[in-house]
Design an enzyme around this catalytic site. Structure first.
Site, PDB file in Angstrom:
ATOM      1  N   ASP A 133      41.701 -55.203 -26.862  1.00 57.47           N
ATOM      2  CA  ASP A 133      42.461 -54.159 -27.550  1.00 57.47           C
ATOM      3  C   ASP A 133      43.708 -54.826 -28.140  1.00 57.47           C
ATOM      4  O   ASP A 133      43.978 -56.008 -27.922  1.00 57.47           O
ATOM      5  CB  ASP A 133      42.805 -53.003 -26.594  1.00 57.47           C
ATOM      6  CG  ASP A 133      43.115 -51.720 -27.368  1.00 57.47           C
ATOM      7  OD1 ASP A 133      43.317 -51.792 -28.600  1.00 57.47           O
ATOM      8  OD2 ASP A 133      43.165 -50.643 -26.752  1.00 57.47           O
TER       9      ASP A 133
HETATM   10  C1  BGC Z   1      44.139 -48.631 -29.338  1.00 60.33           C
HETATM   11  C2  BGC Z   1      42.705 -48.818 -29.747  1.00 60.33           C
HETATM   12  C3  BGC Z   1      42.626 -49.054 -31.231  1.00 60.33           C
HETATM   13  C4  BGC Z   1      43.489 -50.235 -31.599  1.00 60.33           C
HETATM   14  C5  BGC Z   1      43.445 -50.600 -33.064  1.00 60.33           C
HETATM   15  C6  BGC Z   1      45.068 -49.694 -29.887  1.00 60.33           C
HETATM   16  O1  BGC Z   1      46.400 -49.377 -29.703  1.00 60.33           O
HETATM   17  O2  BGC Z   1      44.212 -48.601 -27.921  1.00 60.33           O
HETATM   18  O3  BGC Z   1      41.959 -47.693 -29.372  1.00 60.33           O
HETATM   19  O4  BGC Z   1      41.299 -49.221 -31.624  1.00 60.33           O
HETATM   20  O5  BGC Z   1      44.829 -49.928 -31.253  1.00 60.33           O
HETATM   21  O6  BGC Z   1      44.084 -49.687 -33.854  1.00 60.33           O
END
Ligand code: BGC
Length: 762
Positions: free
Chosen positions: A305
């Protein structure tokens, strides 16, 4: 091999570039695509030509410098490098792709530069958070789960994929399949709620919808099952917090939806931010290797993530960036999102022998394999098409689907005296509340590309449904969390002049989603005061609730004669809500999460254990209940009314099920009302006695039926032994012979019709 696509590619890349591409190692992949779609051997040939830096680059994904919107507070699109700087990085082989860029035009420019000027000409992959729609916005995932109609979620995911793919997106960071048992957690809104079976079905449906039948198609995007794993079990409902659940709960409750997503073919997954029992998911070899690769045989790609690897430093699990890169990579995270740590440290880690070269190659192979499966080696521009992007955006069909999905997501909690549906003429209506009108809070959280300005608000929807437009008065009454001077007085005056009040209250879209945990899951006090004042007029009130999680309803909101849960419904919000309010459509949604009596009950889920002291009433001493609330819900999982009145009867249940057999269970549902009805018939089980205590009920199957007034239908279910499984002493799926209680009922707390059968010994 004659390639008809070369001419289109030539137009996009320019003649010089096409010559370079035609002789590149990456191009060789096109010539060797095996007919069965397997990964071609030439991927290894390509890997053999790559430098360590180029390999690390293939494992590095960053937010696009040409961001389309702010996905989260953590993802501002403008803090990274300039577009030119990012193109230079991509051309230098330091990036595998970018995410949350906006539009085909910029994607094309970037891809063209890479295909023309980079040494290896490995196409970029474009990712995005396409969570519930792209330009057409569908209901938030939690709302869609309320439809209890996985096929609907598959269709909306398909439509979203088609719109997104046309703007150059190859890969969506969805579906989010985290089970959410604590409603304080803001990201409840992104998933399918608290139930395992529902979670599995929606995970699989969404994966199928996004990926379609053929991942190379220009309307297919690769799915990413996230957040692996157990992100929804964050302690205290606090986003990013630790998770400490037993392996049994992990396997029984949290893991099944991810597995269902993989079984449906999801080609990627995202490591979650949380730790599990002291070990961050991003640095957890048991999770990423033992379970995911060895036990589940997942062949796809694992991405971290957003800065998840780097965050292991703050968590006290890694001492610096190099350590974090080493830990994440060795644990099994193939690709690093946003931190650049792999780019910065992997080459040296391999040179120094800390990370084996073969492990690096294996991750690069997985990345190239998904690019291959997406057809990018065949045509790097296959999804990038500005004309198609326009033509596919917000089509009539997609907006009609948005309205259908929104209608199906609405849950009627309460309808005393048959207040709803309202007549479309002959009544004066006061539409009151901060969500009565205006282009805000319609789409809900996690919309990177849609715009509230393009969505239909409630006032517009109601007005369109009314024969006499002048019968409608609209008053805000208050803001979401702040009073408006004179607001309550204006609202009360409007209520007094009306025959019925529609009270549009609840949470704003910023109150749920990432980093939006709440300590009190209530309607904000200022709106509660508004509800109280409006109720005091004595006019009948229909609460039209906006929410991204279950709420603990109190006072005049709880006591209103009618309550509709309308979540965040997207582009067609107002029309869909009016369809239900005025009876053009029947409410058919069911709660995918329990509405507790009070916040303090959280985490609450219907499938809890009995304990040794289950309570029957609030007055019993020394029982498992609170001083002020039972260990139960005000509105339980599965609850939702329709405009008909449904009776359950005639349970047909054989007394035994053979060890190697199946069991057929049926019940009759009858619409005893005067209006058509849509009922979601639910089958729950309880394993009476087992070597591991079992929940008081578990949903095993459900079926939706439409019933004309007076009509009856026999609804049949067949259960197999798999439906009776639990995680036993050895941490493996187990079934034990013995007694099982059965309910066929309209909710997790309703009696419906009940019986018991015995599973014979094997
Ligand atoms: C989130 C993810 C997301 C990623 C990209 C993160 O802060 O937890 O779910 O896909 O950002 O935007």
């Amino acid at each position: 091999m004659v390639d008809t696509r070369l001419s289109r590619r030539a137009a996009l890349m320019g003649a010089g570039a096409i010559a370079a591409w035609a002789t590149s190692p990456a191009r060789a992949l096109l010539m060797q695509v095996p007919a069965d779609g397997a990964v071609p051997a030439s991927i290894d040939a390509l890997i053999a030509t790559m430098t360590l830096e180029e390999k690390a680059g293939q494992l590095t994904l960053n937010a696009a410098a040409w961001g389309g919107g702010v996905a989260t507070a953590l993802n501002p699109p403008s803090t990274g490098p300039s577009f030119e700087g990012q193109v230079a990085d991509a051309v230098a082989g330091k990036l595998t792709g970018v995410f949350n860029g906006n539009g085909a035009v910029m994607a094309e420019r970037m891809q063209r530069a890479v295909m023309k000027d980079s040494r290896l000409k490995i196409p970029l992959i474009f990712a995005a958070d396409v969570i519930h729609g792209h330009r057409t916005i569908f209901p938030v995932p939690l709302a869609e789960a309320a439809s209890f109609d996985p096929d609907l979620a598959m269709r909306t995911a398909r439509a979203a994929a088609s719109e997104a793919a046309a703007s150059g997106i190859d890969w969506t960071f969805a579906p989010m399949v985290d089970i959410a048992r604590d409603q304080r957690w803001g990201r409840t809104v992104e998933g399918a709620g608290e139930d395992v079976r529902l979670g599995e079905l929606f995970a699989a449906a969404r994966v199928r919808g996004f990926q379609g039948r053929d991942l190379t198609a220009n309307d297919a995007v690769m799915a990413c099952v996230k957040h692996f794993a157990a992100y929804g079990a964050a302690e205290s409902g606090l986003d990013y917090n630790i998770v400490d659940v037993s392996e049994r709960t992990l396997r029984e409750v949290y893991l099944p939806p991810y597995k269902a997503g993989f079984d449906a073919g999801a080609a990627s997954t995202m490591a979650s931010f949380n730790e599990i029992a002291g070990i961050p998911a991003t640095g957890n070899p048991w999770l990423m290797k033992t379970l995911l690769r060895d036990e589940w045989r997942f062949p796809g790609l694992v991405v971290s993530d957003y800065t998840g690897d780097e965050e292991m430093i703050a968590a006290g699990f890694a001492k610096d960036g190099r350590d974090a890169a080493r830990i994440a990579f060795r644990a099994g995270v193939d690709m690093s999102m946003q931190s650049n740590l792999y780019m910065l440290h992997l080459p040296a880690l391999v040179r120094e022998g800390v990370v084996p070269q073969a492990t690096l190659d294996a991750s690069v192979r997985r990345v190239l394999a998904v690019k291959h499966r997406l057809g990018l080696f065949d045509d790097p521009f296959r999804r990038i098409d500005a004309k198609r992007e326009k033509a596919r955006s917000r089509t009539k069909a997609n907006l009609a689907l948005a309205r259908e999905a929104a209608r199906g997501s609405i849950v009627l909690l309460k309808n005393d005296g048959g207040l709803l549906p309202l007549p479309s003429s002959g009544k004066r209506i006061a539409l009151i509340g901060p969500f009565a009108s205006g282009q805000h809070d319609l789409n809900g959280p996690w919309v990177v590309y849609g715009d509230n300005a393009n969505a239909v608000d409630l006032a517009t929807g109601v007005r369109a449904a009314l024969k006499d437009k002048a019968a409608l008065t609209v008053v805000a009454g208050s803001e979401v969390e702040k009073p408006i001077p004179g607001g309550i007085e204006a609202a009360v005056a409007a209520a007094q002049a009306a025959d019925v009040v529609l009270l549009a209250i609840g949470e704003s879209e910023g109150m749920s989603g990432e980093a939006q945990s709440r300590t009190e899951i209530i309607v904000p006090p200022v709106q509660q005061a508004l509800a109280q004042a409006v109720a005091a007029t004595g006019k009948p009130v229909v609460v039209v609730l906006k929410n991204g999680r279950a709420l603990a309803l109190t006072g005049a909101v709880r006591d209103a004669p009618a309550i509709l849960v309308t979540w965040f419904l997207g582009s067609e919000s107002g029309h869909a809500t009016a369809d239900i309010l005025f009876g053009a459509a029947n409410p058919s949604g069911r709660l995918p999460i329990s509405f507790p009596f009070e916040t303090g009950q959280e985490p609450y889920h219907y499938d809890h254990k009995a304990t040794g002291r289950p309570a029957q009433t609030l007055s019993e001493p020394y029982k498992a209940k609170y001083r002020t609330a039972m260990n139960a819900a005000l509105y339980p999982f599965g609850h939702g009314l329709t405009y008909g009145t449904i009776g359950y009867s005639a349970l047909s249940l054989p007394p035994t099920m053979a060890w190697n057999g199946t069991i057929d269970i049926a019940a009759t549902v009858t619409n005893t009302g005067t209006r058509a009805a849509e009922e979601t018939v639910q089958l729950y089980l309880r394993d009476r006695v087992a070597t591991i205590t079992r929940p008081i009920r578990e949903l095993k199957a459900f079926r939706k039926v439409r019933l004309a007034p007076g009509a009856s239908e026999t609804v049949r279910f067949t259960l197999t032994r798999r439906d009776l499984e639990f995680i036993g002493m050895e941490m493996k799926a187990t079934v034990e012979p013995g007694e099982f209680d059965v309910w066929i009922a309209p909710s997790a707390q309703a009696e419906g019709v009940t019986g018991r059968f015995v599973l014979g010994a094997g």
